[in-house]
Design a protein around this motif. Structure first.
Motif, PDB file in Angstrom:
ATOM      1  N   ALA A 146       0.859  -1.112  -0.206  1.00 43.92           N
ATOM      2  CA  ALA A 146       0.055   0.078  -0.065  1.00 43.92           C
ATOM      3  C   ALA A 146       1.078   1.337   0.193  1.00 43.92           C
ATOM      4  CB  ALA A 146      -0.997  -0.076   1.424  1.00 43.92           C
ATOM      5  N   ILE A 147       1.820   1.228   0.896  1.00 47.72           N
ATOM      6  CA  ILE A 147       2.841   2.437   0.923  1.00 47.72           C
ATOM      7  C   ILE A 147       3.556   2.798  -0.597  1.00 47.72           C
ATOM      8  CG2 ILE A 147       4.982   3.336   1.941  1.00 47.72           C
ATOM      9  CD1 ILE A 147       3.998   1.967   4.494  1.00 47.72           C
ATOM     10  N   VAL A 148       4.001   1.673  -0.948  1.00 43.56           N
ATOM     11  CA  VAL A 148       4.694   1.672  -2.332  1.00 43.56           C
ATOM     12  C   VAL A 148       3.560   2.050  -3.411  1.00 43.56           C
ATOM     13  CG1 VAL A 148       5.572   0.339  -4.235  1.00 43.56           C
ATOM     14  CG2 VAL A 148       6.378   0.102  -1.989  1.00 43.56           C
ATOM     15  N   MET A 149       2.288   1.750  -3.326  1.00 47.39           N
ATOM     16  CA  MET A 149       1.675   2.144  -4.273  1.00 47.39           C
ATOM     17  C   MET A 149       1.004   3.541  -4.191  1.00 47.39           C
ATOM     18  SD  MET A 149      -2.456   0.600  -5.009  1.00 47.39           S
ATOM     19  CE  MET A 149      -3.441   1.754  -4.606  1.00 47.39           C
ATOM     20  N   LEU A 152       3.952   9.483 -10.163  1.00 49.20           N
ATOM     21  CA  LEU A 152       3.294   9.374 -11.463  1.00 49.20           C
ATOM     22  C   LEU A 152       2.207  10.429 -11.640  1.00 49.20           C
ATOM     23  CD1 LEU A 152       2.827   5.597 -11.922  1.00 49.20           C
ATOM     24  CD2 LEU A 152       4.503   7.064 -12.937  1.00 49.20           C
ATOM     25  N   THR A 153       1.551  10.875 -10.604  1.00 46.82           N
ATOM     26  CA  THR A 153       0.586  12.002 -10.806  1.00 46.82           C
ATOM     27  C   THR A 153       1.223  13.339 -10.969  1.00 46.82           C
ATOM     28  OG1 THR A 153      -0.976  10.877  -9.383  1.00 46.82           O
ATOM     29  CG2 THR A 153      -1.542  12.979  -9.863  1.00 46.82           C
ATOM     30  N   GLY A 154       2.314  13.440 -10.139  1.00 45.71           N
ATOM     31  CA  GLY A 154       3.110  14.564  -9.981  1.00 45.71           C
ATOM     32  C   GLY A 154       3.854  14.796 -11.519  1.00 45.71           C
ATOM     33  N   ASN A 155       4.474  13.706 -11.932  1.00 46.97           N
ATOM     34  CA  ASN A 155       5.111  13.786 -13.432  1.00 46.97           C
ATOM     35  C   ASN A 155       4.175  14.137 -14.274  1.00 46.97           C
ATOM     36  OD1 ASN A 155       7.463  13.467 -12.199  1.00 46.97           O
ATOM     37  ND2 ASN A 155       7.688  11.131 -12.860  1.00 46.97           N
ATOM     38  N   ALA A 156       2.920  13.512 -14.110  1.00 46.87           N
ATOM     39  CA  ALA A 156       1.934  13.867 -15.277  1.00 46.87           C
ATOM     40  C   ALA A 156       1.338  15.259 -15.305  1.00 46.87           C
ATOM     41  CB  ALA A 156       0.556  12.864 -15.089  1.00 46.87           C
ATOM     42  N   ARG A 157       1.375  16.007 -13.938  1.00 42.88           N
ATOM     43  CA  ARG A 157       1.022  17.178 -13.920  1.00 42.88           C
ATOM     44  C   ARG A 157       2.119  18.116 -14.211  1.00 42.88           C
ATOM     45  NH1 ARG A 157      -0.053  17.639  -8.076  1.00 42.88           N
ATOM     46  NH2 ARG A 157      -1.471  16.059  -8.391  1.00 42.88           N
TER      47      ARG A 157
END
Length: 127
Positions: free
Chosen positions: A104-107, A114-119
């Motif tokens: 869960a922590i790794v996810m 990934l969300t930060g990179n996409a943003r």
């Protein structure tokens, strides 16, 4: 012949992992290191060779046969397992909890990354 080439390549990676672990006295199993090396090679190549794909598919189709030795071992040592059922049960329970928490922590970390990179990519495209 394709299966033979693929299984040979898989076993070579396992052998290289085993040799590396023994040579450098690493605290991980040799086959695991070999699998990591194989993964890195396939990631760099950008695909799976047909021989490895064929061999791995064949092995996975017969995966249930690989559990037979474990089942036989459990039956052969059933008395010991029955005598030590409490520590075995606690270990299985706690290791399952630790694995679930770690996953869960790794996810969460990966999702945020990934969300930060996409943003950042979207913001850079708008500039």
């Amino acid at each position: 012949m394709q299966f033979l080439n693929g299984i040979t390549l898989l076993l070579v990676y396992q052998l290289v992992g085993e040799i590396t672990v023994r040579l450098f006295a690493l605290p991980i199993p040799g086959p695991v290191l070999g699998m990591v090396m194989l993964f890195a090679t396939l990631a760099i190549r950008g695909g799976t060779p047909a021989a490895v794909d064929h061999a791995s598919s064949t092995l996975l189709s017969h995966l249930s046969l690989l559990f037979v030795p474990a089942g036989v071992g459990m039956m052969a040592h059933f008395d010991r397992i029955a005598a030590e059922w409490l520590p075995i049960t606690l270990t299985l329970f706690l290791s399952t909890i630790v694995t679930m928490v770690a996953t869960a922590i790794v996810m969460q970390v990966t999702t945020r990354w990934l969300t930060g990179n996409a943003r950042e990519t979207q913001e850079a495209d708008h500039d």
